[in-house]
Design an enzyme around this catalytic site. Structure first.
Site, mmCIF file in Angstrom:
data_model
loop_
_atom_site.group_PDB
_atom_site.id
_atom_site.type_symbol
_atom_site.label_atom_id
_atom_site.label_comp_id
_atom_site.label_asym_id
_atom_site.label_seq_id
_atom_site.Cartn_x
_atom_site.Cartn_y
_atom_site.Cartn_z
ATOM 1 N N SER A 8 0.837 -1.204 0.000
ATOM 2 C CA SER A 8 0.000 0.000 0.000
ATOM 3 C C SER A 8 0.866 1.247 0.000
ATOM 4 O O SER A 8 1.649 1.475 0.934
ATOM 5 C CB SER A 8 -0.902 0.009 1.232
ATOM 6 O OG SER A 8 -1.437 1.309 1.398
ATOM 7 N N HIS A 31 -1.153 -1.296 -4.238
ATOM 8 C CA HIS A 31 -2.430 -1.012 -3.580
ATOM 9 C C HIS A 31 -2.551 0.501 -3.390
ATOM 10 O O HIS A 31 -1.688 1.134 -2.768
ATOM 11 C CB HIS A 31 -2.453 -1.742 -2.244
ATOM 12 C CG HIS A 31 -3.751 -1.655 -1.501
ATOM 13 N ND1 HIS A 31 -4.822 -2.482 -1.759
ATOM 14 C CD2 HIS A 31 -4.140 -0.850 -0.484
ATOM 15 C CE1 HIS A 31 -5.824 -2.185 -0.941
ATOM 16 N NE2 HIS A 31 -5.438 -1.195 -0.149
ATOM 17 N N ASP A 33 -4.857 3.468 -1.933
ATOM 18 C CA ASP A 33 -5.946 3.767 -1.002
ATOM 19 C C ASP A 33 -6.552 5.127 -1.297
ATOM 20 O O ASP A 33 -5.929 6.159 -1.039
ATOM 21 C CB ASP A 33 -5.423 3.721 0.439
ATOM 22 C CG ASP A 33 -5.126 2.310 0.890
ATOM 23 O OD1 ASP A 33 -6.036 1.469 0.838
ATOM 24 O OD2 ASP A 33 -3.972 2.051 1.291
ATOM 25 N N MET A 35 -9.252 7.808 -0.351
ATOM 26 C CA MET A 35 -10.102 8.203 0.793
ATOM 27 C C MET A 35 -10.645 9.599 0.567
ATOM 28 O O MET A 35 -9.919 10.483 0.095
ATOM 29 C CB MET A 35 -9.294 8.179 2.088
ATOM 30 C CG MET A 35 -8.611 6.853 2.362
ATOM 31 S SD MET A 35 -7.873 6.857 3.998
ATOM 32 C CE MET A 35 -6.906 5.342 3.942
ATOM 33 N N HIS A 64 -8.326 0.672 -3.867
ATOM 34 C CA HIS A 64 -9.232 0.412 -2.737
ATOM 35 C C HIS A 64 -9.947 1.720 -2.445
ATOM 36 O O HIS A 64 -9.360 2.647 -1.888
ATOM 37 C CB HIS A 64 -8.380 -0.071 -1.551
ATOM 38 C CG HIS A 64 -9.147 -0.270 -0.286
ATOM 39 N ND1 HIS A 64 -8.524 -0.416 0.935
ATOM 40 C CD2 HIS A 64 -10.473 -0.375 -0.030
ATOM 41 C CE1 HIS A 64 -9.444 -0.578 1.875
ATOM 42 N NE2 HIS A 64 -10.635 -0.553 1.316
ATOM 43 N N MET A 66 -12.180 3.933 -0.476
ATOM 44 C CA MET A 66 -12.855 4.185 0.801
ATOM 45 C C MET A 66 -13.573 5.512 0.653
ATOM 46 O O MET A 66 -13.154 6.540 1.208
ATOM 47 C CB MET A 66 -11.813 4.189 1.931
ATOM 48 C CG MET A 66 -11.330 2.775 2.256
ATOM 49 S SD MET A 66 -9.719 2.756 3.066
ATOM 50 C CE MET A 66 -8.662 2.924 1.644
ATOM 51 N N MET A 135 -11.363 -6.345 5.684
ATOM 52 C CA MET A 135 -10.490 -5.394 6.384
ATOM 53 C C MET A 135 -10.108 -5.943 7.759
ATOM 54 O O MET A 135 -10.970 -6.380 8.521
ATOM 55 C CB MET A 135 -11.190 -4.049 6.576
ATOM 56 C CG MET A 135 -11.422 -3.248 5.296
ATOM 57 S SD MET A 135 -9.914 -2.823 4.409
ATOM 58 C CE MET A 135 -9.067 -1.787 5.616
ATOM 59 N N ASP A 173 -6.377 -6.646 4.516
ATOM 60 C CA ASP A 173 -5.760 -5.319 4.483
ATOM 61 C C ASP A 173 -5.865 -4.687 5.862
ATOM 62 O O ASP A 173 -6.960 -4.507 6.393
ATOM 63 C CB ASP A 173 -6.506 -4.466 3.433
ATOM 64 C CG ASP A 173 -5.973 -3.036 3.326
ATOM 65 O OD1 ASP A 173 -4.926 -2.738 3.914
ATOM 66 O OD2 ASP A 173 -6.634 -2.235 2.626
HETATM 67 C C1 DX5 Z 1 -6.291 1.391 5.674
HETATM 68 C C2 DX5 Z 1 -5.842 1.089 4.262
HETATM 69 C C3 DX5 Z 1 -4.711 0.165 4.199
HETATM 70 C C4 DX5 Z 1 -3.458 0.701 4.855
HETATM 71 C C5 DX5 Z 1 -2.737 -0.461 5.406
HETATM 72 O O1 DX5 Z 1 -7.502 2.007 5.654
HETATM 73 O O2 DX5 Z 1 -6.906 0.500 3.522
HETATM 74 O O3 DX5 Z 1 -4.433 -0.254 2.870
HETATM 75 O O4 DX5 Z 1 -2.602 1.393 3.986
HETATM 76 O O5 DX5 Z 1 -1.651 0.003 6.149
HETATM 77 P P1 DX5 Z 1 -0.982 -0.945 7.242
HETATM 78 O O6 DX5 Z 1 -0.462 -2.151 6.500
HETATM 79 O O7 DX5 Z 1 0.102 -0.094 7.814
HETATM 80 O O8 DX5 Z 1 -2.039 -1.318 8.233
HETATM 81 ZN ZN ZN Z 2 -6.378 -0.416 1.584
#
Ligand code: DX5
Ligand code: ZN
Length: 228
Positions: A8, A31, A33, A35, A64, A66, A135, A173
């Site tokens: 990620s 990956h 993320d 948000m 991903h 969110m 998750m 994840d």
């Molecule tokens: C959290 C993200 C993850 C995050 C994971 O909301 O979806 O992908 O980057 O980070 P670690 O591996 O540090 O928990």
């Molecule tokens: Zn993620």
């Protein structure tokens, strides 16, 4: 089904994303993320950065989302070139229609469950997906502690999806590291996201190799590899 590692970039240096992605070229996916400070209390990046990453990444993009209203936004990530687009079922108005539109736009369709969202209500729509994301932290931030309370759900999801040769991948994840990845693989996960574990140290590529080796060993030893 082989083990796949998806680092990620949430834990990478956002000012040098192309370099950071290049440091984990031995992984299977990148990956990403996304948000929106609405579905989760954090704001990261969106379509323009995915479009730029697509041009520079040696690996396929695992987006991903969110975000609220994924029905409106998710297909655009597929059109931007992401090879996998995952939406949260808690935010989707019409998850079956959405999974079909992601596939129609040319990407693999993923659906994510927050830690407290049960998998059973979605048993009948799993065949519409290419990946289920369970998750293992509350979405929003990297660097949180792994929630082992979610492991029984990973196991139940694997049962619903069938054995490891099934068409639908099972991703975990959040808090995945060399010390937690074995439990995830043993529970039936086959795609592993890791942010801080990979990018916190000096050698992200070496961590990717270590994660893969640990997951492969746990997979080979697991019940799932030797069904009766
Ligand atoms: C959290 C993200 C993850 C995050 C994971 O909301 O979806 O992908 O980057 O980070 P670690 O591996 O540090 O928990
Ligand atoms: Zn993620």
């Amino acid at each position: 089904m082989a083990v796949q590692i998806s680092p990620s970039i949430l834990s990478a240096d956002f000012a040098h994303l192309a370099d950071e992605v290049g440091r984990v070229a031995n992984a299977d996916w990148i990956h990403v993320d996304v948000m929106d400070n609405h579905f989760v209390p954090n704001l990261t990046l969106g379509l323009p950065i995915v479009e730029s990453l697509k041009k520079t990444s040696p690996l396929p993009l695992d987006c991903h989302l969110m975000i609220s209203n994924p029905d409106r936004w998710a297909p655009a990530y597929a059109e931007a070139g992401a090879e996998s687009v995952t939406f949260h079922v808690e935010a989707a108005a019409a998850p079956i229609r959405l999974a079909r539109s992601i596939r129609a736009a040319g990407a693999r369709a993923g659906m994510a469950l927050k830690p407290a969202t049960a998998v059973e209500p979605y048993a009948d729509l799993l065949g519409e997906l290419d990946m289920l994301l369970v998750m293992t932290v509350e979405p929003g931030f990297s660097g949180q502690s792994f929630l082992d309370v979610v492991l029984p759900k990973v196991r139940r999801a694997r049962e619903l999806l069938g054995g490891r040769d099934g068409a639908v991948w099972l991703q975990v994840d959040g808090g995945v590291s060399p010390s937690t990845i074995e439990q995830c693989a043993d529970a039936g996960a086959d795609v592993f996201v890791a942010g801080s574990a990979v990018f916190a140290g000096d050698d992200p590529g070496a961590v990717v190799d270590a994660l893969r080796a640990a997951a492969e060993a746990a997979t080979a030893a697991s019940w799932w590899s030797h069904p009766h």
